[in-house]
Motif scaffolding. Structure first.
Motif, short mmCIF file in Angstrom:
data_model
loop_
_atom_site.label_atom_id
_atom_site.label_comp_id
_atom_site.label_asym_id
_atom_site.label_seq_id
_atom_site.Cartn_x
_atom_site.Cartn_y
_atom_site.Cartn_z
N ASN A 165 -0.63 1.10 1.73
CA ASN A 165 0.70 0.63 2.14
C ASN A 165 1.58 0.37 0.93
O ASN A 165 2.77 0.72 0.92
CB ASN A 165 0.57 -0.63 2.99
CG ASN A 165 0.04 -0.34 4.38
OD1 ASN A 165 0.07 0.80 4.84
ND2 ASN A 165 -0.46 -1.36 5.05
N LEU A 166 1.02 -0.26 -0.09
CA LEU A 166 1.80 -0.53 -1.30
C LEU A 166 2.21 0.76 -1.98
O LEU A 166 3.35 0.90 -2.46
CB LEU A 166 0.99 -1.41 -2.27
CG LEU A 166 0.74 -2.85 -1.82
CD1 LEU A 166 -0.18 -3.56 -2.81
CD2 LEU A 166 2.06 -3.61 -1.70
N TYR A 171 6.49 4.71 -3.09
CA TYR A 171 6.93 6.11 -3.08
C TYR A 171 8.22 6.27 -2.28
O TYR A 171 9.14 6.98 -2.70
CB TYR A 171 5.83 6.98 -2.50
CG TYR A 171 6.16 8.45 -2.51
CD1 TYR A 171 6.09 9.19 -3.69
CD2 TYR A 171 6.54 9.10 -1.35
CE1 TYR A 171 6.40 10.53 -3.69
CE2 TYR A 171 6.85 10.44 -1.35
CZ TYR A 171 6.77 11.15 -2.52
OH TYR A 171 7.08 12.48 -2.53
N VAL A 172 8.31 5.62 -1.12
CA VAL A 172 9.53 5.71 -0.30
C VAL A 172 10.70 5.07 -1.04
O VAL A 172 11.84 5.57 -0.99
CB VAL A 172 9.30 5.04 1.07
CG1 VAL A 172 10.60 4.95 1.85
CG2 VAL A 172 8.27 5.82 1.87
N VAL A 404 -1.40 15.58 4.92
CA VAL A 404 -2.75 15.02 4.81
C VAL A 404 -2.93 13.87 5.78
O VAL A 404 -3.92 13.79 6.52
CB VAL A 404 -3.01 14.55 3.36
CG1 VAL A 404 -4.36 13.84 3.27
CG2 VAL A 404 -3.00 15.75 2.42
N LEU A 405 -1.97 12.93 5.78
CA LEU A 405 -2.10 11.75 6.62
C LEU A 405 -2.04 12.09 8.10
O LEU A 405 -2.70 11.47 8.93
CB LEU A 405 -0.98 10.75 6.28
CG LEU A 405 -0.99 10.19 4.85
CD1 LEU A 405 0.20 9.26 4.66
CD2 LEU A 405 -2.28 9.45 4.56
N TYR A 596 -3.05 7.11 9.83
CA TYR A 596 -1.93 6.47 9.15
C TYR A 596 -0.60 6.91 9.73
O TYR A 596 0.25 7.45 9.03
CB TYR A 596 -1.98 6.79 7.65
CG TYR A 596 -3.34 6.58 7.03
CD1 TYR A 596 -3.81 5.29 6.79
CD2 TYR A 596 -4.15 7.66 6.70
CE1 TYR A 596 -5.05 5.09 6.24
CE2 TYR A 596 -5.39 7.46 6.13
CZ TYR A 596 -5.84 6.17 5.90
OH TYR A 596 -7.07 5.97 5.35
N PRO A 597 -0.36 6.72 11.04
CA PRO A 597 0.91 7.19 11.63
C PRO A 597 2.12 6.46 11.07
O PRO A 597 3.19 7.06 10.93
CB PRO A 597 0.70 6.91 13.12
CG PRO A 597 -0.31 5.81 13.18
CD PRO A 597 -1.23 6.06 12.01
N ASP A 598 1.99 5.16 10.77
CA ASP A 598 3.13 4.41 10.24
C ASP A 598 3.55 4.93 8.87
O ASP A 598 4.74 5.07 8.59
CB ASP A 598 2.78 2.92 10.15
CG ASP A 598 2.56 2.30 11.52
OD1 ASP A 598 3.13 2.82 12.50
OD2 ASP A 598 1.81 1.31 11.61
N GLN A 599 2.55 5.22 8.02
CA GLN A 599 2.88 5.72 6.69
C GLN A 599 3.57 7.08 6.76
O GLN A 599 4.49 7.36 5.99
CB GLN A 599 1.61 5.81 5.83
CG GLN A 599 1.03 4.48 5.44
CD GLN A 599 0.16 3.87 6.53
OE1 GLN A 599 0.16 4.34 7.66
NE2 GLN A 599 -0.59 2.85 6.20
#
Length: 724
Positions: A165-166, A171-172, A404-405, A596-599
Motif C-alpha cells: 500500500n505504501l 507511485y500514484v 500483474v495485480l 489487490y483490486p484497490d491498488q
C-alpha cells in the motif's frame, strides 16, 4: 492554476479519506487471538478469518464474517443483535446487488436476510459486507475478545499488504504530481517574452529589480487568485453529497472528504504563492542587462537527466540480476520507473535539440530554418514534451503493475472459458462440514466425486467416493467401456507396494461406519484424464460415502459449465465459507482471484489524472506557442517566405520536437515494461497500447502545430502580411 489547486485539494481530501477510513476499519475490527482456545458455546465466536474464501464474485469484493453468538452480550457494530444460524445481515448496497446479480444472489442462497448493516458497521457507504450466523457445532471457530483495535505491532510489521500500500501510494503520488510540477513550470513561462520586454523598459527608466519582481507577482496574483477561489468553491461543492469517484468503486462518506476552512487556506495559499513566485522570479523577466546574465552550462541538464535515466535502468534491472527481499522488489521497480520518467523528461528536450541541430547541410531551407529555430532554446513545445514523456513512462509502468495485480482481464477470462467448455472445479473443505450428497444436490454441476483420507491400521489411505458414470463425466470420456460394472473397491492407477498393502490390512473402516475389503493388487483401474490426486487411491461406491461431518475434511472434484462456473462456485461457497475453490491454471488469469483490486484502481485513477494534466498542458502550450512564434513568422514573411514554407518551419519548430520526445518516452516505457515482465510474465502490455500512445503523440503534436499556427498567423493577417 485552477487545475493545480483542485488537484492539491483533491489530494488532501484523498489522504483525509484514507485516514478516516482506517479509523473506521479500526473501530469495527474484530479482535481475536488465533493462538488461544476456541472458547465454549457461551462465547461469541467467529469462523477463523484466515480460512474464509477471499475470492471476488463477478468482480465484486464481498466481505463475509461468520459468527456463532451463544449467550454472549457482544454485538458487532452496525447490527442490533448477532444473527442466528442460517441468518445474516447485509449492507444496503449488498442487498441491492443480491437482487440484480445472480452470482451474488447464489452466494447467500443458503441463508435468510434479517436486516441491514447500519453506517456504524461500514468503512464506506458502498461497502459490500455481510454478517452471518453459523452452527455452534462446526469446526474452525475462534473466540472473539471484542470489537475495535489494531493488530499487534509484530503482526503489522510482517504484513506485506502494508508495504504494498505504501509503495503504490508513493507511485500514484509521483504519477500525479511529477506531471503537475512540469505543468506549473509551463504556466510560469506563459507570456514570458512580453514580460521580458516590459521589464527591460522598466529597468531602463530606473526601476529596481525588487519592484519589477513585485509588479510581476501582483500581476500573476490578479490572475491566479480568482482561479484559486474558483477551484476551492468547485471542490467544496463537489464534496457535498459525493460518496464515490465517478467511474470507480472507490467509495467514501462525504463527511470524510470535506475539508475545513483552515485546510483550504493551508493548501490554497502555498500553491498560489508558489505559482506567482515561479512566474515573477524568472531571471529573463526581471530586466537584467544581457551582459549580466549568467549563461547556463549546456551540458548540465543532459548530464543530470542522463544520470537519472541510467539510475532508473539500473534499478529496473536489479531484481532480475540479484535476489531481493519480496518487499524490496516492487520498491526497486517503482523507483526505477520514476527515475526513468524524470530522466527522459529532463534529458529528452536537450537531446532532441542536439539532434535537430546536427547534420543541417543536407536539408531544405524551410527545414533548416525550422530546425535552427527549434534548437536555439528550450521552447514551450519541448516543455510540453517533458510533461507528456513523464506521463507516458509512468502510464506504461502503471499498466504493467496493474496487469500483474489484476491477474488478467475480464475479456481474456471470458475467451478462456469459451474455449474450455466445461471447467473442472476442485473444492477443498477444510472444516469437514460438507458431504458428497450436499455437493451433488447443487444444480448446473456434474461428476461430483469426493477424495478423503481414511485412517487405517498403518496410517491414512486416500479414498475416492465415485462411480463409473461420474468418473466418465469428470474425465471427459465418451463411454464407460473401460470401467467394469462391478461396484467393488478398486485401486486407481497402480496398486500400493506390498509392504504398504500389508500396513493397510485386509479391511478398511470408512467414515460412514461401513467396512470394505481391500482389493487385490491386480484390481486396478487406469482411466485417461483422471486427476493426478486420484493416483493410488482406493475407489469405492458413493453408497458408502460419509453422510455426516468429518474431522479431517475432504476434497470434491466436479465439472461446471463454462458459462455458469461463477454461479456454481458461489453456490458451493454458500454451503461452506471455508471452502477453498480452485480452477487450476484458469485461476491464474481469473480477475475474480485478484488479491489487490484497490491498488489496481489507485493506479488507474492516477493514470487518468495524469492524462488530464497532459491534455491541459496541450491546451496551455498552444497559447504559449502563439505568443512566441508570431514575431518571427512576421519577420520571415517580410523577407519573402511563402505560406507553405512558413508552415514547414512552424511544423519543425513545434510538432517534430514534441513527437520525438514522445516516441523516446514510449521506448523508455517499453524497456521498463520488459524489465517487469522478466520478473512476472503477467506484466504484459497489449501491443495495441503502444500503437495508441504513438498515435496520440503524433496527433497531439499535429494539434499543437495547427492550433498555434492559426494563432500565430492571426495578428499578421489583420496587418495584411499574409494576404493572398
Amino acid at each position: 492554476m485552477a487545475a493545480i489547486v483542485l488537484l492539491g485539494l483533491t489530494s488532501v481530501s484523498a489522504l483525509q479519506v484514507a485516514v478516516r477510513q482506517d479509523d473506521r476499519a479500526t473501530d469495527i475490527a474484530v479482535m481475536v487471538d488465533p493462538a488461544q482456545a476456541a472458547g465454549d458455546a457461551d462465547d461469541l465466536r467467529i469462523v477463523d478469518p484466515r480460512t474464509t474464501n477471499a475470492r471476488r464474485w463477478d468482480g465484486y469484493g464481498i466481505r463475509r464474517e461468520y459468527y456463532t453468538a451463544g449467550s454472549s452480550q457482544l454485538v458487532a457494530p452496525g447490527v442490533p443483535a448477532m444473527p442466528g444460524p442460517d441468518e445474516f445481515y447485509a449492507s444496503p448496497d449488498l442487498v441491492d446487488l443480491m437482487s440484480s446479480d445472480p452470482t451474488v444472489g447464489a452466494l447467500f442462497s443458503s441463508e435468510r436476510l434479517v436486516g441491514e448493516i447500519s453506517p456504524a458497521g461500514l468503512v464506506q457507504p458502498h461497502e459490500l459486507r455481510a454478517i452471518l450466523g453459523v452452527d455452534a457445532e462446526r469446526n474452525l471457530l475462534i473466540k472473539v475478545d471484542g470489537f475495535g483495535g489494531k493488530p499487534a505491532p509484530s503482526v503489522a510489521e510482517r504484513d506485506p499488504q502494508t508495504v504494498l500500500n505504501l509503495s503504490v501510494t508513493a507511485y500514484v503520488f509521483a504519477l500525479v504530481w511529477i506531471p503537475a510540477a512540469f505543468f506549473v513550470v509551463i504556466i510560469s513561462r506563459l507570456a514570458a517574452s512580453r514580460r521580458e520586454q516590459r521589464a527591460a523598459a522598466l529597468h531602463l527608466i530606473g526601476y529596481p529589480r525588487w519592484r519589477i519582481h513585485l509588479l510581476h507577482f501582483v500581476e500573476a496574483a490578479s490572475i491566479c487568485l480568482p482561479s484559486t477561489i474558483f477551484a476551492g468553491v468547485l471542490h467544496w461543492v463537489s464534496t457535498r453529497g459525493a460518496t464515490t469517484l465517478p467511474g470507480t468503486t472507490f467509495g467514501f462518506f462525504s463527511s470524510d472528504a470535506q475539508l475545513s476552512l483552515t485546510t483550504y487556506m493551508v493548501v490554497c495559499a502555498p500553491l498560489l504563492l508558489l505559482v506567482c513566485y515561479a512566474v515573477s522570479s524568472d531571471r529573463r523577466t526581471l530586466g537584467l542587462d544581457r551582459r549580466t546574465r549568467v549563461k547556463p552550462r549546456k551540458n548540465a541538464v543532459p548530464r543530470l537527466g542522463s544520470a537519472a535515466l541510467a539510475a532508473g535502468f539500473m534499478l529496473l534491472a536489479l531484481p532480475s540480476a540479484a535476489s531481493l527481499d519480496g518487499a524490496l522488489t516492487p520498491l526497486a521497480l517503482w523507483v526505477g520507473i520514476v527515475l526513468s520518467a524524470v530522466g527522459i523528461a529532463v534529458a529528452g528536450p536537450a537531446l532532441v535539440m542536439a539532434a535537430l541541430a546536427a547534420r543541417l547541410e543536407h536539408t531544405t531551407a524551410p527545414r533548416l530554418v525550422g530546425r535552427r529555430m527549434a534548437s536555439d532554446r528550450v521552447t514551450t513545445a519541448l516543455r510540453l514534451a517533458s510533461v507528456l514523456s513523464v506521463i507516458i513512462v509512468l502510464l506504461l509502468g502503471s499498466q504493467s503493475f496493474a496487469s500483474v495485480l489484476n491477474g488478467g482481464s475480464a475479456q481474456d477470462w471470458s475467451q478462456r472459458l469459451e474455449a474450455q467448455g466445461k471447467v473442472p472445479v476442485v473444492a477443498t473443505d477444510l472444516s469437514g462440514a460438507l458431504t458428497l450428497e450436499e455437493v451433488s444436490s447443487l444444480r448446473r454441476m456434474t461428476g461430483a466425486t469426493e477424495l478423503s483420507s481414511v485412517k487405517a491400521d498403518g496410517g491414512f489411505v486416500s479414498v475416492v467416493f465415485s462411480s463409473c458414470e461420474r468418473l466418465r463425466v469428470l474425465t471427459g470420456r465418451r463411454d464407460n467401456s473401460d470401467c467394469p460394472a462391478t461396484h467393488g473397491p478398486m485401486w486407481l492407477g497402480e496398486a500400493p507396494a506390498a509392504d504398504r498393502r500389508h500396513e493397510i490390512g485386509d479391511e478398511l473402516t470408512l467414515p460412514s461406519g461401513d467396512r470394505v475389503r481391500v482389493p487385490a493388487p491386480t484390481a486396478t483401474l487406469d482411466l485417461p484424464g483422471m486427476p493426478d490426486a486420484f493416483a493410488g487411491a482406493l475407489l469405492v461406491s458413493t453408497d458408502v460415502a460419509p453422510q455426516a461431518r468429518q474431522t479431517d475434511g475432504a476434497t470434491f472434484f466436479l465439472l461446471a459449465p463454462a458459462t455458469e462456473v461463477t454461479s456454481v462456485l458461489a453456490a458451493l461457497s454458500s454451503l461452506e465459507p471455508t471452502l477453498q475453490l480452485d480452477l487450476g491454471a484458469l485461476d491464474r488469469h481469473n480477475p475474480d482471484t485478484q488479491e489487490y483490486p484497490d491498488q489496481v484502481e489507485w493506479l488507474t485513477i492516477g493514470a487518468v489524472v495524469s492524462l488530464l494534466l497532459g491534455f491541459l498542458s496541450l491546451l496551455v502550450v498552444s497559447l504559449g506557442e502563439a505568443q512566441e512564434r508570431s514575431p518571427r513568422m512576421r519577420a520571415l514573411r517580410v523577407l519573402g517566405a511563402s505560406r507553405s514554407q512558413l508552415f514547414t518551419m512552424h511544423f519543425w519548430c513545434v510538432a517534430v520536437p514534441l513527437v520525438l520526445v514522445g516516441f523516446a518516452a514510449i521506448v523508455v516505457g517499453w524497456l521498463a515494461a520488459q524489465a517487469m515482465r522478466n520478473i512476472d510474465d503477467r506484466a504484459d502490455i497489449d501491443p495495441q497500447l503502444y500503437g495508441l500512445l504513438a498515435l496520440a503523440v503524433g496527433l497531439g503534436g499535429l494539434v499543437v502545430c495547427l492550433v498555434s499556427w492559426r494563432s500565430v498567423t492571426r495578428p499578421s493577417q489583420r496587418a495584411g502580411s499574409f494576404g493572398a
